[in-house]
Design a protein around this motif. Structure first.
Motif, mmCIF file in Angstrom:
data_model
loop_
_atom_site.group_PDB
_atom_site.id
_atom_site.type_symbol
_atom_site.label_atom_id
_atom_site.label_comp_id
_atom_site.label_asym_id
_atom_site.label_seq_id
_atom_site.Cartn_x
_atom_site.Cartn_y
_atom_site.Cartn_z
ATOM 1 N N LEU A 2 -0.061 -0.516 5.361
ATOM 2 C CA LEU A 2 -0.606 -1.575 4.512
ATOM 3 C C LEU A 2 -0.889 -2.864 5.285
ATOM 4 N N ARG A 3 -0.438 -2.961 6.533
ATOM 5 C CA ARG A 3 -0.824 -4.109 7.357
ATOM 6 C C ARG A 3 -2.329 -4.149 7.566
ATOM 7 N N GLY A 4 -2.959 -3.010 7.437
ATOM 8 C CA GLY A 4 -4.408 -2.937 7.583
ATOM 9 C C GLY A 4 -5.142 -2.933 6.258
ATOM 10 N N ALA A 5 -4.478 -3.370 5.179
ATOM 11 C CA ALA A 5 -5.099 -3.344 3.847
ATOM 12 C C ALA A 5 -6.280 -4.312 3.759
ATOM 13 N N ARG A 6 -7.327 -3.856 3.134
ATOM 14 C CA ARG A 6 -8.520 -4.672 2.906
ATOM 15 C C ARG A 6 -9.011 -4.437 1.481
ATOM 16 N N ARG A 7 -9.877 -5.320 1.037
ATOM 17 C CA ARG A 7 -10.458 -5.220 -0.313
ATOM 18 C C ARG A 7 -9.350 -5.020 -1.354
ATOM 19 N N ILE A 8 -8.294 -5.817 -1.247
ATOM 20 C CA ILE A 8 -7.152 -5.694 -2.145
ATOM 21 C C ILE A 8 -7.522 -6.213 -3.532
ATOM 22 N N ALA A 9 -7.304 -5.392 -4.540
ATOM 23 C CA ALA A 9 -7.607 -5.771 -5.919
ATOM 24 C C ALA A 9 -6.363 -5.619 -6.785
ATOM 25 N N PHE A 10 -6.122 -6.594 -7.635
ATOM 26 C CA PHE A 10 -5.001 -6.531 -8.572
ATOM 27 C C PHE A 10 -5.414 -5.713 -9.775
ATOM 28 N N GLU A 11 -4.663 -4.653 -10.065
ATOM 29 C CA GLU A 11 -5.008 -3.730 -11.144
ATOM 30 C C GLU A 11 -4.208 -3.982 -12.416
ATOM 31 N N GLY A 12 -3.202 -4.869 -12.362
ATOM 32 C CA GLY A 12 -2.413 -5.172 -13.542
ATOM 33 C C GLY A 12 -0.932 -4.941 -13.315
ATOM 34 N N ALA A 13 -0.126 -5.462 -14.221
ATOM 35 C CA ALA A 13 1.326 -5.268 -14.182
ATOM 36 C C ALA A 13 1.701 -4.116 -15.100
ATOM 37 N N THR A 14 2.727 -3.375 -14.699
ATOM 38 C CA THR A 14 3.170 -2.233 -15.490
ATOM 39 C C THR A 14 4.667 -2.042 -15.258
ATOM 40 N N ALA A 15 5.233 -0.988 -15.815
ATOM 41 C CA ALA A 15 6.657 -0.682 -15.639
ATOM 42 C C ALA A 15 6.795 0.595 -14.826
ATOM 43 N N LEU A 16 7.754 0.590 -13.914
ATOM 44 C CA LEU A 16 8.039 1.759 -13.090
ATOM 45 C C LEU A 16 9.557 1.894 -12.982
ATOM 46 N N ASP A 17 10.070 3.026 -13.440
ATOM 47 C CA ASP A 17 11.514 3.247 -13.459
ATOM 48 C C ASP A 17 12.242 2.112 -14.174
ATOM 49 N N GLY A 18 11.641 1.605 -15.235
ATOM 50 C CA GLY A 18 12.268 0.577 -16.050
ATOM 51 C C GLY A 18 12.145 -0.836 -15.511
ATOM 52 N N GLU A 19 11.422 -1.030 -14.413
ATOM 53 C CA GLU A 19 11.257 -2.356 -13.829
ATOM 54 C C GLU A 19 9.792 -2.756 -13.795
ATOM 55 N N ARG A 20 9.559 -4.068 -13.921
ATOM 56 C CA ARG A 20 8.203 -4.585 -13.895
ATOM 57 C C ARG A 20 7.672 -4.559 -12.461
ATOM 58 N N VAL A 21 6.474 -4.010 -12.293
ATOM 59 C CA VAL A 21 5.845 -3.950 -10.981
ATOM 60 C C VAL A 21 4.392 -4.400 -11.104
ATOM 61 N N TRP A 22 3.831 -4.799 -9.960
ATOM 62 C CA TRP A 22 2.452 -5.261 -9.896
ATOM 63 C C TRP A 22 1.649 -4.270 -9.062
ATOM 64 N N HIS A 23 0.552 -3.791 -9.638
ATOM 65 C CA HIS A 23 -0.238 -2.702 -9.063
ATOM 66 C C HIS A 23 -1.443 -3.278 -8.335
ATOM 67 N N TYR A 24 -1.604 -2.891 -7.076
ATOM 68 C CA TYR A 24 -2.755 -3.283 -6.273
ATOM 69 C C TYR A 24 -3.427 -2.036 -5.720
ATOM 70 N N SER A 25 -4.730 -2.100 -5.555
ATOM 71 C CA SER A 25 -5.465 -1.025 -4.912
ATOM 72 C C SER A 25 -6.299 -1.607 -3.779
ATOM 73 N N GLY A 26 -6.796 -0.747 -2.937
ATOM 74 C CA GLY A 26 -7.630 -1.191 -1.827
ATOM 75 C C GLY A 26 -7.824 -0.062 -0.842
ATOM 76 N N VAL A 27 -8.170 -0.421 0.378
ATOM 77 C CA VAL A 27 -8.330 0.559 1.443
ATOM 78 C C VAL A 27 -7.584 0.061 2.677
ATOM 79 N N VAL A 28 -7.099 0.998 3.473
ATOM 80 C CA VAL A 28 -6.389 0.687 4.708
ATOM 81 C C VAL A 28 -7.287 1.015 5.896
ATOM 82 N N ASP A 29 -7.381 0.081 6.813
ATOM 83 C CA ASP A 29 -8.021 0.296 8.099
ATOM 84 C C ASP A 29 -6.888 0.620 9.081
ATOM 85 N N ILE A 30 -6.780 1.883 9.511
ATOM 86 C CA ILE A 30 -5.648 2.304 10.336
ATOM 87 C C ILE A 30 -5.641 1.577 11.680
ATOM 88 N N GLU A 31 -6.817 1.317 12.236
ATOM 89 C CA GLU A 31 -6.871 0.615 13.515
ATOM 90 C C GLU A 31 -6.300 -0.790 13.383
#
Length: 289
Positions: free
Chosen positions: A152-181
């Motif tokens: 994720l150090r190479g993450a680009r075009r990061i978009a916030f997709e919304g907050a949701t619950a995961l295993d009973g805890e509030r989390v923030w969802h992001y999507s994007g693409v990783v540039d491995i180089e």
């Protein structure tokens, strides 16, 4: 069939010069960690110290799907963990319908495996991760949490997709693409060699991801979707390779998609990872399973 997705020589991948920034969000701006926290996820995990980890890896090839699941503990500060990985039915010498469990020890430099077909039951197989064409991003059947976060150090075009619950805890969802180089360029030296091994391998320029962070910026779930082809070597990413037996199951020149999901929880749990003694490491050949 090998213990997991065996290593393959992959087609080239390089960055396009973009920088890691927040793209236009697809939902309201987050009230928790921002997009920059995605890029810094590896540091947040190191500070967390330890965690329980669950992994799932699915390979899709034509109409065939193969799934490998795992769970275990990780010492995040040392980038060292122990996973119990369950292979698909009939894989690695198991009887039809049976799923062989393989114990894996993951370190910054090597992958150790126990309960491999063709290896004495009390011995470990050791594979240097820098020598694997994918840097062990998929070869071991699991993307370990530190490597997943380093990507994720190479993450680009990061978009916030919304907050949701995961295993009973509030989390923030992001999507994007990783540039491995770019991820390799930004990674600390001990993690860089794994990403350098992978940056020339995967097809296409980027790897799509979905990441879920908690209020402390800790990675709770991340999914990467890797694409590659067997054309470069004709080797089976589910069968023959440096860690497995020569049982081909995917034709050469086949395009493959691997979806790797890593989840973390129970941060701070005691995680003492004992490494094998030199005499416990198998130095012989691996018999065909």
């Amino acid at each position: 069939m090998s213990t997991a997705f065996a290593a393959v020589a992959l087609t080239g991948c390089s960055g396009d010069g973009a920088v890691a920034t927040d793209g236009p969000p697809t939902a309201a701006r987050p009230s928790g960690p921002g997009g920059a926290a995605v890029v810094r996820a590896a540091e947040a995990l190191t500070r967390a110290g330890s965690a329980r980890v669950w992994t799932a890896m699915e390979m899709a090839s034509g109409g065939t799907r193969v799934t490998i699941e795992g769970s275990g503990l990780f010492d995040l500060s040392r980038a060292t963990g122990r996973l119990r990985v369950t292979l698909p039915p009939g894989a690695d010498g198991a009887r039809p319908g049976e799923r062989r469990p393989v114990t894996e020890l993951i370190t910054p430099d090597a992958l150790y495996m126990k309960n491999r077909a063709g290896v004495p039951a009390d011995k470990w197989v050791r594979v240097a991760t820098a020598g694997l064409p994918d840097g062990n991003l998929v070869t071991g059947g699991a993307t370990d949490p530190i490597t997943a976060a380093q990507l994720l150090r190479g993450a680009r075009r990061i978009a916030f997709e919304g907050a949701t619950a995961l295993d009973g805890e509030r989390v923030w969802h992001y999507s994007g693409v990783v540039d491995i180089e770019r991820a390799a360029d930004a990674a600390p030296p001990r993690a860089r060699h794994r990403l350098r091994a992978a940056e020339k391998g995967f097809a296409g320029r980027t790897v799509p991801f979905d990441a879920y962070l908690d209020a402390q910026g800790r990675l709770r779930k991340v999914q990467h979707r890797f694409s590659f082809t067997t054309e470069a070597t004709g080797r089976d990413p589910v069968g023959a390779g440096p860690t497995g037996s020569a049982e081909p199951s995917v034709p050469p020149d086949m395009d493959l998609t691997v979806s790797s999901t890593t989840r973390l929880g129970d941060f701070g749990v005691e995680a003492r990872i004992a490494m094998p003694e030199a005499g416990d490491i198998w130095a012989g050949k691996i018999a065909a399973g």
